[in-house]
Design a protein around this motif. Structure first.
Motif, mmCIF file in Angstrom:
data_model
loop_
_atom_site.group_PDB
_atom_site.id
_atom_site.type_symbol
_atom_site.label_atom_id
_atom_site.label_comp_id
_atom_site.label_asym_id
_atom_site.label_seq_id
_atom_site.Cartn_x
_atom_site.Cartn_y
_atom_site.Cartn_z
ATOM 1 N N GLU A 286 25.094 53.238 32.222
ATOM 2 C CA GLU A 286 26.288 51.398 32.201
ATOM 3 C C GLU A 286 25.925 52.091 33.686
ATOM 4 N N THR A 287 26.603 49.903 33.624
ATOM 5 C CA THR A 287 26.222 50.038 35.472
ATOM 6 C C THR A 287 27.386 49.229 35.619
ATOM 7 N N ASN A 323 24.041 48.758 29.717
ATOM 8 C CA ASN A 323 24.852 47.019 29.860
ATOM 9 C C ASN A 323 25.802 47.507 31.230
ATOM 10 N N THR A 324 25.928 46.447 31.323
ATOM 11 C CA THR A 324 26.536 46.375 33.024
ATOM 12 C C THR A 324 28.341 45.927 31.964
ATOM 13 N N VAL A 325 29.331 46.286 32.713
ATOM 14 C CA VAL A 325 29.940 46.370 32.680
ATOM 15 C C VAL A 325 31.270 45.544 33.433
ATOM 16 N N VAL A 326 30.210 44.087 33.363
ATOM 17 C CA VAL A 326 30.238 43.362 34.237
ATOM 18 C C VAL A 326 31.757 42.959 35.157
ATOM 19 N N GLY A 327 33.068 42.764 34.978
ATOM 20 C CA GLY A 327 33.989 42.349 35.689
ATOM 21 C C GLY A 327 35.388 43.699 34.789
ATOM 22 N N PHE A 328 35.135 45.311 34.891
ATOM 23 C CA PHE A 328 35.281 45.952 34.700
ATOM 24 C C PHE A 328 36.053 47.188 36.138
ATOM 25 N N ILE A 329 35.176 46.703 37.514
ATOM 26 C CA ILE A 329 36.017 47.695 38.570
ATOM 27 C C ILE A 329 36.805 47.006 39.303
ATOM 28 N N GLY A 330 37.096 44.804 38.622
ATOM 29 C CA GLY A 330 37.723 44.905 39.176
ATOM 30 C C GLY A 330 37.212 44.075 40.204
ATOM 31 N N PRO A 331 38.570 42.110 40.823
ATOM 32 C CA PRO A 331 38.714 41.671 41.531
ATOM 33 C C PRO A 331 38.619 41.895 42.303
ATOM 34 N N GLU A 332 38.495 43.284 43.351
ATOM 35 C CA GLU A 332 38.463 43.330 44.505
ATOM 36 C C GLU A 332 36.100 43.175 45.037
ATOM 37 N N TYR A 333 35.728 42.844 44.269
ATOM 38 C CA TYR A 333 34.805 42.584 43.740
ATOM 39 C C TYR A 333 33.968 41.853 43.026
ATOM 40 N N LEU A 334 34.323 41.238 42.416
ATOM 41 C CA LEU A 334 34.458 40.324 41.079
ATOM 42 C C LEU A 334 36.047 39.909 41.064
ATOM 43 N N TYR A 335 36.114 38.358 41.962
ATOM 44 C CA TYR A 335 37.386 38.086 41.722
ATOM 45 C C TYR A 335 37.893 36.910 40.282
ATOM 46 N N ASP A 336 37.317 36.699 40.192
ATOM 47 C CA ASP A 336 38.170 35.549 39.043
ATOM 48 C C ASP A 336 36.868 35.456 37.916
ATOM 49 N N GLY A 337 37.071 34.487 36.938
ATOM 50 C CA GLY A 337 35.920 34.241 35.612
ATOM 51 C C GLY A 337 34.499 33.666 36.945
ATOM 52 N N LYS A 338 34.764 32.585 37.407
ATOM 53 C CA LYS A 338 33.071 32.275 38.179
ATOM 54 C C LYS A 338 32.925 33.245 38.483
ATOM 55 N N GLN A 339 32.590 34.005 39.091
ATOM 56 C CA GLN A 339 32.237 35.161 39.879
ATOM 57 C C GLN A 339 31.796 36.429 38.162
ATOM 58 N N ALA A 343 28.102 37.201 37.575
ATOM 59 C CA ALA A 343 27.671 38.508 37.610
ATOM 60 C C ALA A 343 27.099 39.088 36.439
ATOM 61 N N GLY A 344 27.759 38.111 35.521
ATOM 62 C CA GLY A 344 27.296 39.137 34.418
ATOM 63 C C GLY A 344 26.044 38.272 33.395
ATOM 64 N N LEU A 345 25.473 36.909 34.032
ATOM 65 C CA LEU A 345 24.264 36.904 33.679
ATOM 66 C C LEU A 345 22.710 36.756 35.046
ATOM 67 N N GLU A 346 23.053 37.276 36.483
ATOM 68 C CA GLU A 346 22.639 37.549 37.366
ATOM 69 C C GLU A 346 22.309 39.638 36.586
ATOM 70 N N ASP A 347 22.329 39.752 35.918
ATOM 71 C CA ASP A 347 22.762 41.526 36.469
ATOM 72 C C ASP A 347 21.837 41.439 34.605
ATOM 73 N N HIS A 348 22.033 40.722 33.963
ATOM 74 C CA HIS A 348 21.245 40.276 32.754
ATOM 75 C C HIS A 348 19.707 39.781 33.086
ATOM 76 N N CYS A 360 26.123 44.301 27.933
ATOM 77 C CA CYS A 360 26.883 43.841 28.450
ATOM 78 C C CYS A 360 28.284 43.896 28.066
ATOM 79 N N ASP A 361 29.125 44.625 28.782
ATOM 80 C CA ASP A 361 30.711 44.537 28.573
ATOM 81 C C ASP A 361 31.440 42.982 29.231
ATOM 82 N N VAL A 362 30.850 42.281 28.502
ATOM 83 C CA VAL A 362 32.107 40.987 29.054
ATOM 84 C C VAL A 362 33.545 41.005 28.859
ATOM 85 N N CYS A 363 33.753 41.460 29.954
ATOM 86 C CA CYS A 363 35.241 41.844 30.366
ATOM 87 C C CYS A 363 36.086 42.233 31.641
ATOM 88 N N TYR A 364 37.048 41.790 31.240
ATOM 89 C CA TYR A 364 37.994 41.701 33.155
ATOM 90 C C TYR A 364 39.226 42.376 32.961
#
Length: 461
Positions: A286-287, A323-339, A343-348, A360-364
């Protein structure tokens, strides 16, 4: 080497490739936190124009972290195959984008080992979301253990039956809840509440008993630390997949308590068990964007480029799943749904381009400016992009990790809407037990559940 570009009436200067990549990245909170983000939309566009003119060969000569002794950088250099690079060696980053949009899947797959993560991160920064989808869709990265994951027209899922106290009956009930919606063909994977060896072995045996009880053609994984898995294997535990979180630098991986040598030891231990049936890809990584920044292991590199460097680590091993746990680390790194969506599409895209079997873990997290509507958009975008697998939990709410993901029924709806199927071995099991009808829709599995329910009580004994 420095870079510059005239945009409007201003000549913009970027002191090195590291800064150019950071300034060209789409806006995200983690790069702002690290002081790396473009200071204006005008600077970002100037950096993107400048980056488009950089030859791909420059990434072989201009190291991003020359001041750092780093085993991941050494691995990236060792992975580069000049013969695979030859078809695109004369291109700039901008021309490479055009090549990717026009090339077919086999041609793109053929250059994978000629590309470095830095090249791949660079081209992604010039792409719209639709570009990321259309290119990734052309690439198939197929892996196998007891199921075959990544085949065209399929989407698999990790059935995630987490429990706050690792209660065996609770885990078993949650796993069965996922099975009746068709989730589990990627893996039945539990994040343990504790990481002791004894608890790891107990939960591993529980998942294997679940597999044998219901004759499931699936693989299981307890997502404990890799060193715990190694010790459990040495003690005779029935381990299918070995899990570890990884990042894009040696120091960030050290923050996870791992090195390349430890990962190789784990892979060797898992291979020696030979538990796969249709394949022996036994590693699960996981990343997530922001992991290197959160551990102060980013060395001034933007978070998306650091994320792509983690895929160089992943492709050095026989992975069934990444898999990328795309929104798991929090808004300090990806602030909102748009980001998060971006990021999920970039990572994939970046993982597939490097030949990694991406999911992908589609998550927030609950304190991010995001909701399930954002996750719906990311899920359907990733499915159109050919994502290998996603992660589902009961009701989209992980009660142990306390974050929001996808629900099992989101997976069933997605497959029905887009005409996608589970992995073939698992699809056959679902059909055999009338959990899927002939049109591929979930049935409610009443007949199967009558027998399964009685067996479930045994897991609480």
């Amino acid at each position: 080497m420095s870079y510059s570009h005239i945009f409007g009436t201003t000549r913009w200067h970027f002191e090195d490739l590291r800064m150019l990549l950071a300034r060209a990245a789409p806006h995200r909170s983690g790069d702002v936190l690290a002081g790396l983000a473009a200071r204006s939309a005008e600077e970002r566009i100037a950096a993107q124009y400048c980056l488009a003119d950089v030859p791909l060969k420059a990434f072989l000569a201009d190291a991003l972290m020359p001041e750092v002794a780093d085993e991941v950088s050494d691995l990236i250099a060792a992975q580069h195959a000049s013969d695979a690079f030859a078809p695109v060696a004369s291109l700039t980053v901008g021309a490479f984008r055009e090549w990717l949009l026009g090339a077919d899947g086999p041609a793109i797959a053929a250059v994978a080992w000629g590309l470095t993560p830095d090249m791949v991160a660079a081209v992604s920064k010039l792409m719209r979301n639709a570009d990321l989808i259309s290119v990734a869709r052309k690439i198939n990265v197929v892996r196998a253990f007891r199921t075959t994951v990544g085949l065209p027209g399929t989407i698999a899922a990790r059935n995630q039956p987490n429990h706050p106290t690792d209660d065996p009956l609770g885990i078993a009930i949650s796993a069965v809840d996922g099975l009746i919606y068709g989730s589990g063909d990627a893996v039945i994977g539990v994040n343990p509440a504790t990481d002791s060896v004894s608890d790891y072995i107990r939960t591993t045996r529980l998942l294997d008993e679940l597999r044998l009880t219901y004759d499931l053609p699936v693989q299981s994984c307890v997502l404990g630390h890799v060193t715990t898995a190694i010790e459990a294997i040495n003690l005779g535990a029935p381990v299918d997949l070995v899990f570890q979180s990884i990042a894009g630098s040696q120091s960030a991986n050290a923050g996870f308590g791992v090195s390349l040598s430890i990962l190789r030891e784990a892979q060797d231990a898992a291979r020696a068990l030979g538990r796969g049936t249709v394949g022996q890809d036994a590693m699960y990584f996981e990343t997530g964007q922001g992991a290197a920044l959160s551990s102060n292991g980013h060395h001034g590199v933007d978070q998306q480029t650091m994320e792509v460097r983690a895929y160089a680590v992943a492709r050095a091993f026989d992975c069934l799943l990444v898999n990328t746990v795309v929104g798991f680390i929090g808004p300090e790194y990806l602030y909102d749904g748009k980001q998060i969506i971006r990021a999920g599409l970039e990572d994939h895209f970046c993982g597939k381009l490097l030949g990694v079997p991406m999911g992908c873990d589609v998550c927030y997290t609950n304190h991010a400016e995001a909701d399930q509507n954002d996750m719906d958009l990311l899920l359907h975008s990733l499915a159109n992009a050919g994502v290998n697998f996603v992660i589902t939990v009961p009701g989209a709410d992980d009660v142990m990790l306390n974050y929001q993901s996808l629900a099992h029924h989101d997976l069933a709806q997605l497959r029905e809407t887009l005409g996608l199927t589970p992995a073939p071995e698992f699809a056959a099991w679902l059909a055999q037990h009338d959990i899927l009808d002939r049109a591929g829709r979930v049935t409610g599995a009443q007949t199967w559940l009558q027998g399964a329910g009685a067996k479930l009580l045994e897991f609480g004994a």
